[in-house]
Design a protein around this motif. Structure first.
Motif, PDB file in Angstrom:
ATOM      1  N   THR A  40      16.682  60.462  17.646  1.00 44.90           N
ATOM      2  CA  THR A  40      17.003  59.626  18.811  1.00 44.90           C
ATOM      3  C   THR A  40      18.085  58.609  18.464  1.00 44.90           C
ATOM      4  O   THR A  40      18.954  58.309  19.273  1.00 44.90           O
ATOM      5  CB  THR A  40      15.763  58.882  19.350  1.00 44.90           C
ATOM      6  OG1 THR A  40      15.328  57.926  18.385  1.00 44.90           O
ATOM      7  CG2 THR A  40      14.642  59.816  19.703  1.00 44.90           C
ATOM      8  N   GLN A  41      18.058  58.104  17.234  1.00 41.55           N
ATOM      9  CA  GLN A  41      19.099  57.155  16.827  1.00 41.55           C
ATOM     10  C   GLN A  41      20.464  57.825  16.811  1.00 41.55           C
ATOM     11  O   GLN A  41      21.449  57.279  17.316  1.00 41.55           O
ATOM     12  CB  GLN A  41      18.787  56.593  15.440  1.00 41.55           C
ATOM     13  CG  GLN A  41      17.599  55.648  15.422  1.00 41.55           C
ATOM     14  CD  GLN A  41      17.354  55.079  14.042  1.00 41.55           C
ATOM     15  OE1 GLN A  41      17.677  55.711  13.039  1.00 41.55           O
ATOM     16  NE2 GLN A  41      16.750  53.902  13.982  1.00 41.55           N
TER      17      GLN A  41
ATOM     18  N   ASP B 163      21.831  58.594  20.246  1.00 39.38           N
ATOM     19  CA  ASP B 163      22.244  57.388  20.953  1.00 39.38           C
ATOM     20  C   ASP B 163      23.620  56.902  20.521  1.00 39.38           C
ATOM     21  O   ASP B 163      24.236  56.088  21.191  1.00 39.38           O
ATOM     22  CB  ASP B 163      21.215  56.265  20.755  1.00 39.38           C
ATOM     23  CG  ASP B 163      19.986  56.479  21.625  1.00 39.38           C
ATOM     24  OD1 ASP B 163      19.985  57.464  22.384  1.00 39.38           O
ATOM     25  OD2 ASP B 163      19.044  55.674  21.549  1.00 39.38           O
TER      26      ASP B 163
ATOM     27  N   TYR C  52      18.120  56.938  24.649  1.00 38.90           N
ATOM     28  CA  TYR C  52      16.656  56.885  24.624  1.00 38.90           C
ATOM     29  C   TYR C  52      16.157  55.456  24.512  1.00 38.90           C
ATOM     30  O   TYR C  52      15.123  55.097  25.010  1.00 38.90           O
ATOM     31  CB  TYR C  52      16.133  57.676  23.422  1.00 38.90           C
ATOM     32  CG  TYR C  52      16.465  59.132  23.471  1.00 38.90           C
ATOM     33  CD1 TYR C  52      15.882  59.952  24.440  1.00 38.90           C
ATOM     34  CD2 TYR C  52      17.344  59.700  22.563  1.00 38.90           C
ATOM     35  CE1 TYR C  52      16.179  61.293  24.493  1.00 38.90           C
ATOM     36  CE2 TYR C  52      17.636  61.045  22.607  1.00 38.90           C
ATOM     37  CZ  TYR C  52      17.053  61.836  23.578  1.00 38.90           C
ATOM     38  OH  TYR C  52      17.354  63.150  23.637  1.00 38.90           O
ATOM     39  N   TYR C  53      16.947  54.665  23.789  1.00 39.38           N
ATOM     40  CA  TYR C  53      16.490  53.318  23.502  1.00 39.38           C
ATOM     41  C   TYR C  53      17.293  52.333  24.334  1.00 39.38           C
ATOM     42  O   TYR C  53      18.512  52.313  24.293  1.00 39.38           O
ATOM     43  CB  TYR C  53      16.657  53.034  22.009  1.00 39.38           C
ATOM     44  CG  TYR C  53      16.546  51.583  21.630  1.00 39.38           C
ATOM     45  CD1 TYR C  53      15.378  50.867  21.875  1.00 39.38           C
ATOM     46  CD2 TYR C  53      17.614  50.935  21.016  1.00 39.38           C
ATOM     47  CE1 TYR C  53      15.282  49.534  21.525  1.00 39.38           C
ATOM     48  CE2 TYR C  53      17.524  49.602  20.655  1.00 39.38           C
ATOM     49  CZ  TYR C  53      16.351  48.904  20.914  1.00 39.38           C
ATOM     50  OH  TYR C  53      16.267  47.583  20.563  1.00 39.38           O
TER      51      TYR C  53
ATOM     52  N   TYR D  90      24.756  51.574  21.196  1.00 34.71           N
ATOM     53  CA  TYR D  90      24.028  51.664  19.941  1.00 34.71           C
ATOM     54  C   TYR D  90      24.943  51.449  18.741  1.00 34.71           C
ATOM     55  O   TYR D  90      24.543  50.863  17.741  1.00 34.71           O
ATOM     56  CB  TYR D  90      23.280  52.991  19.844  1.00 34.71           C
ATOM     57  CG  TYR D  90      22.227  52.972  18.769  1.00 34.71           C
ATOM     58  CD1 TYR D  90      21.268  51.963  18.725  1.00 34.71           C
ATOM     59  CD2 TYR D  90      22.202  53.937  17.775  1.00 34.71           C
ATOM     60  CE1 TYR D  90      20.321  51.908  17.724  1.00 34.71           C
ATOM     61  CE2 TYR D  90      21.250  53.896  16.763  1.00 34.71           C
ATOM     62  CZ  TYR D  90      20.314  52.882  16.749  1.00 34.71           C
ATOM     63  OH  TYR D  90      19.378  52.825  15.762  1.00 34.71           O
TER      64      TYR D  90
ATOM     65  N   GLU E 137      13.070  47.815  17.813  1.00 34.58           N
ATOM     66  CA  GLU E 137      13.729  49.083  18.124  1.00 34.58           C
ATOM     67  C   GLU E 137      12.877  50.256  17.636  1.00 34.58           C
ATOM     68  O   GLU E 137      12.655  51.224  18.365  1.00 34.58           O
ATOM     69  CB  GLU E 137      15.112  49.133  17.468  1.00 34.58           C
ATOM     70  CG  GLU E 137      15.848  50.426  17.801  1.00 34.58           C
ATOM     71  CD  GLU E 137      17.022  50.716  16.857  1.00 34.58           C
ATOM     72  OE1 GLU E 137      17.708  49.768  16.451  1.00 34.58           O
ATOM     73  OE2 GLU E 137      17.227  51.905  16.543  1.00 34.58           O
TER      74      GLU E 137
ATOM     75  N   ALA F  85       9.900  50.713  19.831  1.00 40.11           N
ATOM     76  CA  ALA F  85      10.306  51.218  21.144  1.00 40.11           C
ATOM     77  C   ALA F  85      10.661  52.705  21.065  1.00 40.11           C
ATOM     78  O   ALA F  85      10.312  53.492  21.952  1.00 40.11           O
ATOM     79  CB  ALA F  85      11.502  50.423  21.661  1.00 40.11           C
ATOM     80  N   ARG F  86      11.349  53.093  19.996  1.00 41.72           N
ATOM     81  CA  ARG F  86      11.714  54.500  19.860  1.00 41.72           C
ATOM     82  C   ARG F  86      10.481  55.380  19.699  1.00 41.72           C
ATOM     83  O   ARG F  86      10.397  56.461  20.272  1.00 41.72           O
ATOM     84  CB  ARG F  86      12.653  54.700  18.664  1.00 41.72           C
ATOM     85  CG  ARG F  86      14.068  54.256  18.947  1.00 41.72           C
ATOM     86  CD  ARG F  86      15.008  54.643  17.838  1.00 41.72           C
ATOM     87  NE  ARG F  86      16.314  54.035  18.072  1.00 41.72           N
ATOM     88  CZ  ARG F  86      17.228  54.558  18.877  1.00 41.72           C
ATOM     89  NH1 ARG F  86      16.982  55.693  19.504  1.00 41.72           N
ATOM     90  NH2 ARG F  86      18.374  53.950  19.069  1.00 41.72           N
TER      91      ARG F  86
END
Lengths: 707, 76
Positions: A112-113, A116, A180-181, A204, A245, A248-249
């Motif tokens: 996801t990171q 982003d 996503y975040y 991001y 973060e 949340a992810r």
């Protein structure tokens, strides 16, 4: 095949450690791999070419495994450095994120990171079969819809799905703009200002910049100062935001998981890995087994390698003999046979031992055992200023200190890393094997002990243990001297045990042997040739001088007999430049039992230890007439000490020389890599003085004990 | 909920617990990204021969950490 226009795509492979990245890399690139360095840093950069379709080729970069885009070690920093700016010309066109489906949740954090950041991404879902054993059933189609990115399921062990993956690489990937975040309103101020001041489009990327500007390579000082100002202005607390973060992810991932993954708890049905761990990390068996594995390793380096080594040795001698018989005599033939081929033989003969060593290391690494070794050894290493993570560099140091020192980049703590770098060259590397092998074979009888172990193998293992002991004792002393400000921690995944993928093992062996032959070979052949020149020529006409001196000193020898010729060529070598050189340093090394011939070898092998054998071959080939098939081992065995009349290589001399080669810092590459890793000359110089002093002192003691 | 008194370091082999909070901020960042989140279940599965480090099962895999680090993860 068409030779039409082909396109090249830059594709980077990312993922958690043990997610199967390297296997996928091997499937995609096969033998078209090369290892280089990232510009400016000495971290292995594995790249390779993959043919995607008839007119599309991709350059694949295998990046170090990482759990998140918040690097904790220098190794992981590479990943962030490569991704932080899309404007960078070296930045990849497409990212493949490899996910281990059996630990899906944790693996998705990195995914996801990365997505982003706004790069085109393909999610590569690996180990679905293993996941099912763990009770995790993933629906790739549903997941693809949910994540809005292309997903390809593969099996990196068997190679299934590679064709589909290539097809996906060939299709342009659409990157959805939403992320996503969603950082909370507290961060929006700094995000928009960073985006504006650094002309970034991606939220991001702006966040990561605010988090980690201080560690990013290639960020100009002015920009760092600007970021520091912004961080202060918006009172952006990096730790608090990172923790928010991450949580949340994981919330997002848990929601996605609920939609797409069926999780049956395999209620405490003991997994095989756990069962194996009970035995392999057992109080007694754990250490016994580790010791046994090491013992087998050294035995096999000695016993299994000797047959192919003898073949290579014999082959080189045969070629040299044949060339000498069929080529017209003269300096050119001599240079070719005594210089070039003798030197080359000195390199090629070690291929079997290096292959066996790296095969072992690759199998231990592949099977997941290596991280158990770290687990077993962590507490033991702590008093010596190191941690469990230092064990891998130390064990790799048995192969070669250069990659071993590079691998210390995974150690997060600077003091632990420095100590590991400092002591790793004391571990006996493969370049010492040639010297060890020959000297042991000269003075240690080939006797079986307990019907299984070979006495020579035991001496070899003792030398390795001696190297290891000196390494940890040095670490202990350094631990007392150096101050530590940084906290040390040991949070590490223990991967499931797996059967090694033999293709990966094979490729590792191939890669290492190739590097050894090319890199060491270049140096050794060059030095052999230079040495041959230095040993064949001298000030004035050494040919006539040698003849005259032998006639004068040994009038009893009849001319044109083999004895007379031998005496002349020996004299010639002594009068040559190389001989003068050796004589010059002889006073310094005589207390260790060494003569001027060994002196020449010591000087040349200061660049790299394995040059010792090449030097010896050259010196003894030049100094010896006739009997061309004799190999270097035999020649050393036949060498007579002019003072005693007995054999030159007595146990006292051989052991003294062994000890010298065990401890002395005779490796330019190691010094260079320590310089690069510690960013200065202080540590390499301390290391050079320390190791050479240790070598001299211990050799001196050894010589006097044995003689 | 009351004050948590037990940490991962206090678990016995085979014993399970639910992560509640962290006593150490720096350590928590590393543990969080490894999937050791508040509310997740951990099980002590193994100890190194000298009792330290230990190995826990968390989000479906084995994680090793030192006792000192384990003592910063409180359970509820």
């Amino acid at each position: 095949m068409s030779i039409e226009k082909t396109t090249r795509l830059k594709v980077a492979l990312l993922g958690n450690p043990n997610a199967g990245k390297s296997s996928l890399f091997n499937h995609l690139t096969g033998l078209n791999q090369k290892i280089g360095n990232f510009p400016g840093v000495t971290v292995d950069k594995k790249t390779g070419t993959s043919k995607i379709s008839d007119n599309l080729y991709a350059e694949i970069i295998d990046l170090p495994g990482t759990y998140s885009l918040y690097p904790k070690s220098l190794d992981e920093q590479i990943v962030l450095d490569l991704l932080h700016s899309k404007k960078d010309p070296s930045s990849p066109d497409l990212l493949l994120v490899v996910i281990d489906a059996s630990t899906f949740k944790r693996n998705m954090l990195l995914f996801t990171q990365i997505r982003d950041l706004g790069f085109p991404v393909i999610l590569v879902l690996n180990m679905l079969d293993l996941a099912e054993q763990h009770g995790i059933k993933i629906d790739p189609l549903k997941l693809e819809k949910e994540l809005n990115v292309p997903i390809v399921a593969i099996n990196a062990r068997t190679g299934a799905g590679i064709r589909e993956l290539k097809a996906a690489i060939a299709c342009p990937v659409h990157t959805p703009p939403e992320s996503y975040y969603k950082p909370g309103p507290l961060a929006s101020g700094i995000i928009s200002e960073v985006k504006e001041n650094f002309s970034l489009e991606n939220d991001y990327q702006a966040i990561l910049l605010a988090h980690q500007y201080d560690n990013m390579r290639g960020l100009p000082q002015k920009e760092k100062e600007e970021l520091a100002r912004l961080v202060k202005k918006w009172s952006f607390d990096s730790k608090v935001f990172q923790s928010k973060e991450t949580i949340a992810r994981y919330d997002v991932i848990t929601r996605i998981l609920k939609e797409t993954v069926e999780e049956k708890s395999v209620d405490d049905k003991e997994l095989t890995s756990t069962k194996i761990d009970r035995i392999l990390t057992h109080k007694v068996f754990g250490y016994l087994l580790f010791f046994f594995i090491l013992l087998v390793l050294f035995q096999s380096i000695f016993a299994w390698a000797s047959f192919p080594m003898d073949l290579i040795d014999g082959g080189i001698a045969w070629i040299n003999g044949a060339l000498k018989q069929n080529l017209p005599g003269g300096p050119f033939t001599d240079l070719l046979t005594d210089g070039l081929i003798a030197g080359l033989g000195g390199v090629l003969i070690f291929i079997p031992q290096i292959a066996i060593l790296f095969a072992f290391i690759a199998v231990l690494e592949e099977s997941g055992y290596m991280s158990r070794v770290m687990f077993l050894m962590d507490k033991l290493m702590r008093p010596f200023g190191m941690s469990g993570r230092s064990v891998v560099p130390l064990i790799s140091g048995v192969a070669c200190a250069v990659p071993a020192i590079m691998s210390t980049r995974s150690i997060e703590n600077w003091k632990e890393r420095l100590i590991t770098i400092f002591v790793t060259p004391l571990m006996s590397c493969s370049a010492r094997i040639p010297v060890f092998t020959i000297l042991i074979a000269l003075v240690v009888p080939e006797k079986d002990i307990l019907g299984f172990f070979n006495l020579q193998g035991i001496v070899l293992m003792a030398l390795y243990l001696l190297g290891f002991l000196s390494a940890i004792i040095s670490g202990f002393v350094m631990n007392k001297i150096l101050q530590n400000k940084q906290r040390s921690f040991f949070i590490m995944e223990l991967p499931s045990y797996r059967i090694p993928r033999w293709k990966n093992v094979g490729l590792t062996i191939y890669e290492k042997v190739k590097t050894f032959v090319l890199e060491a070979g270049k140096v050794i052949v060059a030095i052999s040739v230079v040495l041959w020149v230095l040993a064949s020529y001298g000030p004035g006409d050494i040919e006539t001088k040698a003849l005259d001196e032998v006639r004068q000193e040994q009038p009893e020898l009849a001319e044109s007999t083999p004895d007379f010729d031998n005496a002349v060529s020996g004299k010639k070598l002594e009068l040559s430049y190389a001989g003068k050189f050796g004589h010059f340093i002889e006073p310094v090394i005589r207390p260790l039992g060494f003569d001027w011939k060994i002196g020449v070898a010591l000087i040349t092998s200061f660049a790299a230890r394995e040059v010792f054998i090449g030097t010896m071959s050259t010196i003894y080939s030049v100094g010896d007439s006739g009997d061309d098939e004799a190999t270097i081992k035999q020649r050393m065995k036949e060498e007579i000490n002019p003072k005693t009349g007995g054999p030159m290589y007595t146990p006292a001399l051989a052991f003294s020389l062994l000890i010298f080669y065990l401890f002395a810092m005779q490796c330019m590459s190691t010094l260079a890599v320590v310089y690069r890793e510690t960013k200065g000359w202080t540590w390499p110089l301390i290391q050079l003085v320390y190791m050479t002093g240790l070598a001299y002192g211990l050799s001196f003691i050894t010589y006097h004990i044995f003689s | 909920m009351g004050d948590p008194k037990k940490s991962i370091a206090d678990l016995k082999i085979g014993e399970k617990g639910i992560v509640c909070c962290f006593k150490d901020e720096e350590m928590s960042l590393k543990l969080l990204e490894m999937g050791c989140l508040p509310g997740s279940m951990v099980e002590l599965s193994n100890k190194a021969p000298l009792g330290d480090p230990i190995c826990i099962k968390v989000s479906g895999y084995n994680l090793s950490l030192r006792l000192e680090e384990a003592a910063t993860v409180m359970l509820r």
